[in-house]
Motif scaffolding. Structure first.
Motif, PDB file in Angstrom:
ATOM      1  N   LEU A  73       0.835  -1.198   0.000  1.00  0.00           N
ATOM      2  CA  LEU A  73       0.000   0.000   0.000  1.00  0.00           C
ATOM      3  C   LEU A  73       0.874   1.254   0.000  1.00  0.00           C
ATOM      4  O   LEU A  73       0.625   2.187  -0.761  1.00  0.00           O
ATOM      5  N   ALA A  74       1.888   1.267   0.853  1.00  0.00           N
ATOM      6  CA  ALA A  74       2.833   2.392   0.847  1.00  0.00           C
ATOM      7  C   ALA A  74       3.540   2.468  -0.510  1.00  0.00           C
ATOM      8  O   ALA A  74       3.796   3.556  -1.032  1.00  0.00           O
ATOM      9  N   GLY A  75       3.837   1.318  -1.093  1.00  0.00           N
ATOM     10  CA  GLY A  75       4.476   1.271  -2.401  1.00  0.00           C
ATOM     11  C   GLY A  75       3.618   1.863  -3.496  1.00  0.00           C
ATOM     12  O   GLY A  75       4.133   2.469  -4.445  1.00  0.00           O
ATOM     13  N   TYR A  76       2.304   1.720  -3.367  1.00  0.00           N
ATOM     14  CA  TYR A  76       1.411   2.325  -4.358  1.00  0.00           C
ATOM     15  C   TYR A  76       1.633   3.838  -4.401  1.00  0.00           C
ATOM     16  O   TYR A  76       1.673   4.433  -5.479  1.00  0.00           O
ATOM     17  N   LEU A  77       1.751   4.448  -3.231  1.00  0.00           N
ATOM     18  CA  LEU A  77       1.941   5.898  -3.158  1.00  0.00           C
ATOM     19  C   LEU A  77       3.293   6.305  -3.742  1.00  0.00           C
ATOM     20  O   LEU A  77       3.371   7.232  -4.549  1.00  0.00           O
ATOM     21  N   LEU A  78       4.346   5.594  -3.360  1.00  0.00           N
ATOM     22  CA  LEU A  78       5.673   5.888  -3.903  1.00  0.00           C
ATOM     23  C   LEU A  78       5.716   5.684  -5.411  1.00  0.00           C
ATOM     24  O   LEU A  78       6.291   6.494  -6.140  1.00  0.00           O
ATOM     25  N   GLY A  79       5.117   4.601  -5.873  1.00  0.00           N
ATOM     26  CA  GLY A  79       5.105   4.301  -7.300  1.00  0.00           C
ATOM     27  C   GLY A  79       4.342   5.340  -8.095  1.00  0.00           C
ATOM     28  O   GLY A  79       4.786   5.766  -9.168  1.00  0.00           O
ATOM     29  N   ALA A  80       3.192   5.773  -7.579  1.00  0.00           N
ATOM     30  CA  ALA A  80       2.400   6.794  -8.271  1.00  0.00           C
ATOM     31  C   ALA A  80       3.174   8.103  -8.354  1.00  0.00           C
ATOM     32  O   ALA A  80       3.187   8.762  -9.397  1.00  0.00           O
ATOM     33  N   LEU A  81       3.838   8.473  -7.260  1.00  0.00           N
ATOM     34  CA  LEU A  81       4.607   9.717  -7.252  1.00  0.00           C
ATOM     35  C   LEU A  81       5.777   9.650  -8.228  1.00  0.00           C
ATOM     36  O   LEU A  81       5.968  10.559  -9.046  1.00  0.00           O
ATOM     37  N   LEU A  82       6.541   8.564  -8.167  1.00  0.00           N
ATOM     38  CA  LEU A  82       7.680   8.434  -9.072  1.00  0.00           C
ATOM     39  C   LEU A  82       7.232   8.420 -10.532  1.00  0.00           C
ATOM     40  O   LEU A  82       7.792   9.120 -11.377  1.00  0.00           O
ATOM     41  N   ALA A  83       6.200   7.638 -10.830  1.00  0.00           N
ATOM     42  CA  ALA A  83       5.699   7.560 -12.209  1.00  0.00           C
ATOM     43  C   ALA A  83       5.218   8.924 -12.688  1.00  0.00           C
ATOM     44  O   ALA A  83       5.484   9.327 -13.825  1.00  0.00           O
ATOM     45  N   GLY A  84       4.521   9.651 -11.830  1.00  0.00           N
ATOM     46  CA  GLY A  84       4.034  10.975 -12.202  1.00  0.00           C
ATOM     47  C   GLY A  84       5.146  11.977 -12.424  1.00  0.00           C
ATOM     48  O   GLY A  84       5.070  12.810 -13.324  1.00  0.00           O
ATOM     49  N   LEU A  85       6.183  11.890 -11.591  1.00  0.00           N
ATOM     50  CA  LEU A  85       7.310  12.815 -11.771  1.00  0.00           C
ATOM     51  C   LEU A  85       8.066  12.527 -13.066  1.00  0.00           C
ATOM     52  O   LEU A  85       8.489  13.450 -13.762  1.00  0.00           O
ATOM     53  N   ILE A  86       8.219  11.255 -13.389  1.00  0.00           N
ATOM     54  CA  ILE A  86       8.893  10.901 -14.643  1.00  0.00           C
ATOM     55  C   ILE A  86       8.030  11.300 -15.845  1.00  0.00           C
ATOM     56  O   ILE A  86       8.523  11.852 -16.819  1.00  0.00           O
ATOM     57  N   ALA A  87       6.733  11.031 -15.760  1.00  0.00           N
ATOM     58  CA  ALA A  87       5.830  11.337 -16.881  1.00  0.00           C
ATOM     59  C   ALA A  87       5.665  12.839 -17.079  1.00  0.00           C
ATOM     60  O   ALA A  87       5.520  13.305 -18.202  1.00  0.00           O
ATOM     61  N   GLY A  88       5.692  13.581 -15.990  1.00  0.00           N
ATOM     62  CA  GLY A  88       5.502  15.024 -16.081  1.00  0.00           C
ATOM     63  C   GLY A  88       4.042  15.387 -16.279  1.00  0.00           C
ATOM     64  O   GLY A  88       3.176  14.529 -16.440  1.00  0.00           O
ATOM     65  N   LYS A  89       3.795  16.677 -16.264  1.00  0.00           N
ATOM     66  CA  LYS A  89       2.438  17.195 -16.424  1.00  0.00           C
ATOM     67  C   LYS A  89       1.917  16.867 -17.813  1.00  0.00           C
ATOM     68  O   LYS A  89       2.628  17.049 -18.800  1.00  0.00           O
ATOM     69  N   PRO A  90       0.681  16.394 -17.910  1.00  0.00           N
ATOM     70  CA  PRO A  90       0.135  16.089 -19.237  1.00  0.00           C
ATOM     71  C   PRO A  90      -0.062  17.362 -20.057  1.00  0.00           C
ATOM     72  O   PRO A  90      -0.253  18.445 -19.516  1.00  0.00           O
ATOM     73  N   ASP A  91       0.001  17.201 -21.362  1.00  0.00           N
ATOM     74  CA  ASP A  91      -0.117  18.332 -22.285  1.00  0.00           C
ATOM     75  C   ASP A  91      -1.022  17.929 -23.445  1.00  0.00           C
ATOM     76  O   ASP A  91      -0.979  16.791 -23.911  1.00  0.00           O
ATOM     77  N   VAL A  92      -1.818  18.856 -23.907  1.00  0.00           N
ATOM     78  CA  VAL A  92      -2.716  18.608 -25.035  1.00  0.00           C
ATOM     79  C   VAL A  92      -1.924  18.169 -26.265  1.00  0.00           C
ATOM     80  O   VAL A  92      -2.399  17.358 -27.060  1.00  0.00           O
ATOM     81  N   ASP A  93      -0.710  18.687 -26.421  1.00  0.00           N
ATOM     82  CA  ASP A  93       0.120  18.328 -27.579  1.00  0.00           C
ATOM     83  C   ASP A  93       0.509  16.853 -27.607  1.00  0.00           C
ATOM     84  O   ASP A  93       0.966  16.352 -28.634  1.00  0.00           O
ATOM     85  N   GLU A  94       0.324  16.152 -26.517  1.00  0.00           N
ATOM     86  CA  GLU A  94       0.654  14.728 -26.485  1.00  0.00           C
ATOM     87  C   GLU A  94      -0.321  13.891 -27.307  1.00  0.00           C
ATOM     88  O   GLU A  94      -0.129  12.677 -27.435  1.00  0.00           O
ATOM     89  N   SER A  95      -1.340  14.526 -27.866  1.00  0.00           N
ATOM     90  CA  SER A  95      -2.267  13.772 -28.718  1.00  0.00           C
ATOM     91  C   SER A  95      -1.546  13.249 -29.960  1.00  0.00           C
ATOM     92  O   SER A  95      -1.963  12.277 -30.569  1.00  0.00           O
ATOM     93  N   LYS A  96      -0.451  13.909 -30.310  1.00  0.00           N
ATOM     94  CA  LYS A  96       0.427  13.403 -31.378  1.00  0.00           C
ATOM     95  C   LYS A  96       1.468  12.528 -30.693  1.00  0.00           C
ATOM     96  O   LYS A  96       2.445  13.035 -30.135  1.00  0.00           O
ATOM     97  N   ILE A  97       1.253  11.241 -30.724  1.00  0.00           N
ATOM     98  CA  ILE A  97       2.146  10.325 -30.006  1.00  0.00           C
ATOM     99  C   ILE A  97       3.493  10.247 -30.719  1.00  0.00           C
ATOM    100  O   ILE A  97       3.563   9.944 -31.907  1.00  0.00           O
ATOM    101  N   THR A  98       4.537  10.540 -29.959  1.00  0.00           N
ATOM    102  CA  THR A  98       5.901  10.467 -30.479  1.00  0.00           C
ATOM    103  C   THR A  98       6.644   9.344 -29.765  1.00  0.00           C
ATOM    104  O   THR A  98       6.231   8.896 -28.697  1.00  0.00           O
ATOM    105  N   TRP A  99       7.747   8.907 -30.365  1.00  0.00           N
ATOM    106  CA  TRP A  99       8.554   7.866 -29.722  1.00  0.00           C
ATOM    107  C   TRP A  99       9.083   8.346 -28.383  1.00  0.00           C
ATOM    108  O   TRP A  99       9.101   7.606 -27.406  1.00  0.00           O
ATOM    109  N   LYS A 100       9.504   9.601 -28.344  1.00  0.00           N
ATOM    110  CA  LYS A 100      10.045  10.176 -27.108  1.00  0.00           C
ATOM    111  C   LYS A 100       9.002  10.123 -25.993  1.00  0.00           C
ATOM    112  O   LYS A 100       9.296   9.716 -24.870  1.00  0.00           O
TER     113      LYS A 100
END
Length: 179
Positions: free
Chosen positions: A65-92
């Protein structure tokens, strides 16, 4: 959903927490998971199998359960804030989201394994011919890796599709780079 498999069930909660982190991105990525964990802690039946309360946190799966919180935070920090421009899926973008989900799924195991090993030792569940770590890996890591890989494979395209849609609602007044 809960599928019993020994002391630790197969659940979708882990990937859903990581997915919510990737969808929201940034520092707020852990907020939905924190709310989920708090709801279960105060007694709402939201944990696997409809369980809840502090007893779940001290049981064999509490560390996850604690891992869920750590995992969500780490994944979100790596993914960054979502952007409308991401509708064009790029390899990056696809690689960044894949790494975010993969890293989140890996990091959630750390507190889960540590807590489970302590719990197993305390409850005398560790067989005499195994160390607590070997028992823990065989009981709550190795059997789950194929399923977690499948969850990652499904979560990546879902995240890639939903992130730009969510950005429209989370950040409606922000101009995208293409405007």
């Amino acid at each position: 959903m809960k599928i019993p498999l020994g002391l630790v069930p197969i659940v979708l909660q882990n990937v859903l927490c990581i997915l919510s982190g990737v969808l929201f991105g940034g520092i707020i990525s852990a907020a939905p998971t924190a709310l989920f964990l708090l709801a279960g802690l105060v007694g709402l039946p939201v944990y696997s199998g409809g369980s809840s309360g502090p007893a779940v946190w001290i049981g064999p799966t509490g560390g996850f359960l604690a891992g869920y919180l750590l995992g969500a935070l780490l994944a979100g920090l790596i993914a960054g804030k979502p952007d409308v421009d991401e509708s064009k899926i790029t390899w990056k973008n696809a690689v960044r989201i894949t790494i975010a989900i993969f890293a989140g799924m890996i990091i959630l195991y750390v507190p889960g394994v540590i807590h489970f090993a302590r719990w197993a030792r305390k409850m005398e569940k560790v067989p005499a011919d195994k160390t607590a770590l070997a028992f823990t890996l065989s009981a709550c890591v190795l059997p789950y890796l194929p399923g977690d890989l499948l969850k990652i494979i499904v979560a990546v395209p879902v995240a890639l599709k939903i992130r730009p849609l969510l950005a429209r609602y989370l950040y409606p007044n922000e101009k995208s780079d293409s405007e």
